[in-house]
Design a protein around this motif. Structure first.
Motif, PDB file in Angstrom:
ATOM      1  N   GLY A   1       0.818  -1.211   0.000  1.00 30.52           N
ATOM      2  CA  GLY A   1       0.000   0.000   0.000  1.00 30.52           C
ATOM      3  C   GLY A   1       0.848   1.255   0.000  1.00 30.52           C
ATOM      4  O   GLY A   1       0.555   2.224  -0.720  1.00 30.52           O
ATOM      5  N   TYR A   2       1.910   1.253   0.788  1.00 21.55           N
ATOM      6  CA  TYR A   2       2.758   2.446   0.850  1.00 21.55           C
ATOM      7  C   TYR A   2       3.638   2.594  -0.382  1.00 21.55           C
ATOM      8  O   TYR A   2       4.049   3.708  -0.716  1.00 21.55           O
ATOM      9  N   LEU A   3       3.927   1.508  -1.066  1.00 20.00           N
ATOM     10  CA  LEU A   3       4.595   1.646  -2.358  1.00 20.00           C
ATOM     11  C   LEU A   3       3.731   2.462  -3.316  1.00 20.00           C
ATOM     12  O   LEU A   3       4.222   3.350  -4.030  1.00 20.00           O
ATOM     13  N   ALA A   4       2.428   2.162  -3.337  1.00 22.55           N
ATOM     14  CA  ALA A   4       1.507   2.929  -4.188  1.00 22.55           C
ATOM     15  C   ALA A   4       1.409   4.373  -3.710  1.00 22.55           C
ATOM     16  O   ALA A   4       1.349   5.311  -4.522  1.00 22.55           O
ATOM     17  N   LYS A   5       1.401   4.596  -2.382  1.00 25.71           N
ATOM     18  CA  LYS A   5       1.343   5.954  -1.850  1.00 25.71           C
ATOM     19  C   LYS A   5       2.591   6.748  -2.234  1.00 25.71           C
ATOM     20  O   LYS A   5       2.510   7.950  -2.504  1.00 25.71           O
ATOM     21  N   CYS A   6       3.742   6.093  -2.232  1.00 26.14           N
ATOM     22  CA  CYS A   6       4.973   6.780  -2.618  1.00 26.14           C
ATOM     23  C   CYS A   6       4.872   7.315  -4.040  1.00 26.14           C
ATOM     24  O   CYS A   6       5.220   8.467  -4.316  1.00 26.14           O
TER      25      CYS A   6
END
Length: 674
Positions: A144-149
């Motif tokens: 999820g945080y990869l996408a947020k980055c």
């Protein structure tokens, strides 16, 4: 808090060759450092982070390779907001023993994400996943945080216009104010205010100068228990809200409704099943036409977490079983705070499951021609930030958005050591604006006394011939209805023992959204006991033909239903493109309407035919309809004639000929007459 480090006390990870790494654990460090470490863990559990920081720092000063203490110190400094120091400590762990604990890679990525170091955070999230972790929750978090980055980096390079302005002290106080809702005319603001631990509704009116009046509590709705998360109908007469743990409730938190009638709010009632269930239902949003209720719930049948649902109003006024809004909007995480704009096509909501800037970002989605909701669009940075964003509502004209926030960059005022929630407004950028919408606001009066009348108003979509709005006014005679631009509508207003009123609205141009219709509708009493009428003529503006044809459109039929109980003298005239009548009386007819329920264009008998207007008129002045009268077999005995056909030879003002009905003497129809 929007972010939370994962638990730092995890099982040690062993890897080939790891025994040769030079570091100490809590089992191999010296006794003094171990004792400080144990005391520090107790301080962390008690929330005494500063004391824990001191103990861990002292332990590391004695043993610089004490890996467990370094990991815990990094976590403490992260939670204290010392992100740069936390990043440094996590990096030190990876330098000493990169495979000791897999979650350090994840924790470092989260810290760098908060520091807006998106490229570095992306590398560490990928590094964590490359270690093949087994915890599914950690894997989902990293992905999820990869996408947020990726999103955050792009959004911050391309910010959207955002200049929020805090509403004045008439609305905002040292208490929390949040969850705003707005009437269609943008003149009434209803919101939740918290005093102590009690949530209550407050109402503020906008003055002609654009200021807000001092907010006052809605006393007949507020109770010593909490009320919150409300939606108000476009006309301000219906309030649906959330209340929890009330006697007779269906679930823990249910939706309740009250209506404003005759100057006061009706007793609050639970909306019951099927809208409410044994689960949590909250944050309602009522559509502009009042026929769809959107809300958030964690009821069974969802996609995971809190989802967005909709219940549609049935023909009998009840509500249908709610439907989940589906995979295009709902994720395995939380979707909340829906706001359906009065255009009926644009839905704003909060989600921490779609790629965004942080935990709960604001998104919008548009409904396609097939009725399916499109892919959610993030509202952009800096509307969305790393803080949790709140519910957003948008004015009818689509230009102004209202929201509540306790973001420190917007609201530095502190109360009890933390920012309070206040209500803000800002100009919404073009890409996030809804479709054009306008409204009709009217008051119905007695034409003679000017007193307000209770009457039935109906709006019909001329494209489909379907009724889009039907309501009975209160004693004040007022009603308000929202109409999406891009369509044409007819309006009929009726009351027993009064002549009916008809009008129509051409909203095929988007610019019509900036021109709301403000009407004073006057109804004339029906003449009694056959007395001749002396009132003004009744103008039927809802007689619509197929282009170049005698066939009537379905929307015209309501006029004949409303007029079939009395006698009329009828004048048919055309219009120029400017809307000015071309001739005063190209044809005068008297109709008795002796038969009800017949489906002919104008059922009944015709007793008189006038002469055609003189020739020589200019094309733009020629009457639109050409009428031919024939004598039926029954009519030969009485000399009466009936209407055979209408033929539209010229088309003016959207091909809408004008019918003017002037009443002649006839009995007052019964209240039940169609």
């Amino acid at each position: 808090m929007k972010y939370a480090l994962l638990a730092l006390i995890l099982c040690a990870y062993s890897a080939p060759g790891f025994a040769q790494a030079v570091f100490n654990t809590v089992k191999t460090t010296n006794a003094r450092s171990a004792k400080d470490y144990e005391r520090a863990m107790t301080m962390i559990e008690l929330g005494q982070l500063e004391e824990a920081n001191n103990l861990l720092s002292r332990a590391i000063k004695v043993d610089s390779l004490f890996i467990d203490a370094i990991i815990q110190l990094a976590g403490v400094r992260h939670d204290q907001g010392q992100l740069a120091d936390a990043e440094q400590q996590f990096e030190k762990v990876l330098q000493i023993a990169p495979g000791y604990r897999k979650t350090v890679w994840l924790q470092l990525g989260l810290t760098e994400w908060r520091l807006d170091k998106f490229d570095e955070a992306e590398d560490h999230f990928k590094g964590f996943l490359a270690l093949d972790p087994s915890n599914e929750q950690d894997i989902a978090l990293a992905k999820g945080y990869l996408a947020k980055c990726a999103f955050s980096a792009s959004a911050m390079r391309n910010p959207v216009p955002f200049q929020p302005r805090k509403l004045g002290p008439e609305v905002n106080t040292d208490n929390d104010e949040y969850l705003p809702s707005l009437t269609a005319d943008a003149k009434t603001l209803i919101f939740t205010r918290v005093i102590g631990n009690d949530e209550n509704f407050y109402l503020s009116q906008q003055t002609p100068e654009g200021n807000w009046t001092s907010a006052s509590p809605i006393d007949r709705v507020n109770t010593p228990e909490n009320e919150g998360a409300q939606t108000v109908s476009p006309d301000g007469r219906r309030l649906i809200f959330t209340a929890c743990n009330r006697p007779g409730g269906v679930g823990k938190c249910d939706l309740y409704v009250t209506e404003y009638q005759n100057g006061q709010w009706t007793p609050v009632r639970n909306m019951g099943e099927p809208v409410n269930s044994g689960a949590w239902e909250s944050q309602p949003s009522l559509s502009g036409d009042g026929n769809a209720l959107f809300f958030a719930a964690n009821r069974s049948g969802g996609k995971g977490g809190k989802d967005l649902w909709v219940s549609n109003r049935l023909a009998d006024g009840s509500w249908a079983v709610p439907q989940n809004l589906g995979d295009s909007l709902n994720t395995g995480r939380d979707e909340q705070g829906p706001f359906i704009h009065p255009d009926g096509q644009t839905l704003y909501f909060m989600s921490d499951g779609h790629p965004g800037m942080g935990g709960a970002d604001i998104f919008f989605s548009r409904k396609g021609v097939d009725g399916a909701w499109g892919k959610p669009v993030n509202m952009g940075y800096p509307i969305n930030s790393k803080s949790d964003e709140g519910l957003l509502v948008v004015s009818l004209d689509g230009k102004t958005a209202y929201f509540a926030s306790n973001r420190s960059d917007l609201n530095p005022t502190l109360a009890y050591g933390k920012p309070t929630y206040d209500i803000f407004a800002f100009d919404l950028h073009d890409a996030a604006r809804p479709l054009p919408v306008t409204y009709v606001k009217a008051i119905v009066r007695d034409a003679r006394t000017k007193a307000p009348l209770q009457a039935t108003a109906e709006i019909i979509d001329l494209g489909s011939g379907l009724s889009t709005f039907s309501a009975t006014t209160g004693k004040d005679g007022e009603f308000l209805v929202v109409l999406p631009a891009g369509k044409n509508y007819s309006l009929n207003v009726s009351r027993p023992k009064y002549l009916f009123y008809s009008d129509h609205f051409e909203l095929h141009e988007p610019s019509s959204a900036d021109k709301p219709y403000l009407l004073e509708i006057e109804l004339f009493p029906v003449p009694e006991n056959g007395a001749p009428a002396t009132e003004n003529a009744i103008v039927l503006k809802n007689v619509f033909f197929e282009f170049g044809s005698a066939a009537l459109l379905p929307a015209s039929l309501s006029n004949w239903k409303n007029s079939a109980s009395c006698c009329w003298t009828i004048r048919v005239s055309g219009f120029r493109s400017t809307g000015i009548p071309t001739t005063s009386a190209p044809m005068l007819l008297t109709n008795c309407f002796p038969s009800k329920g017949r489906k002919q264009f104008i059922p009944g008998c015709w007793t008189r035919e006038s002469k055609r207007p003189a020739s020589g008129l200019k094309d733009s002045e020629k009457p639109a309809p050409s009428i031919r009268m024939i004598q039926t077999p029954a009519g030969r005995k009485t000399g009466e004639r009936s209407l055979k056909r209408f033929k539209v030879t010229y088309s003016f003002w959207g091909n809408f000929p004008r019918f003017v009905f002037a009443p002649v003497g006839c009995a007052i129809p019964p209240a039940s007459a169609p």
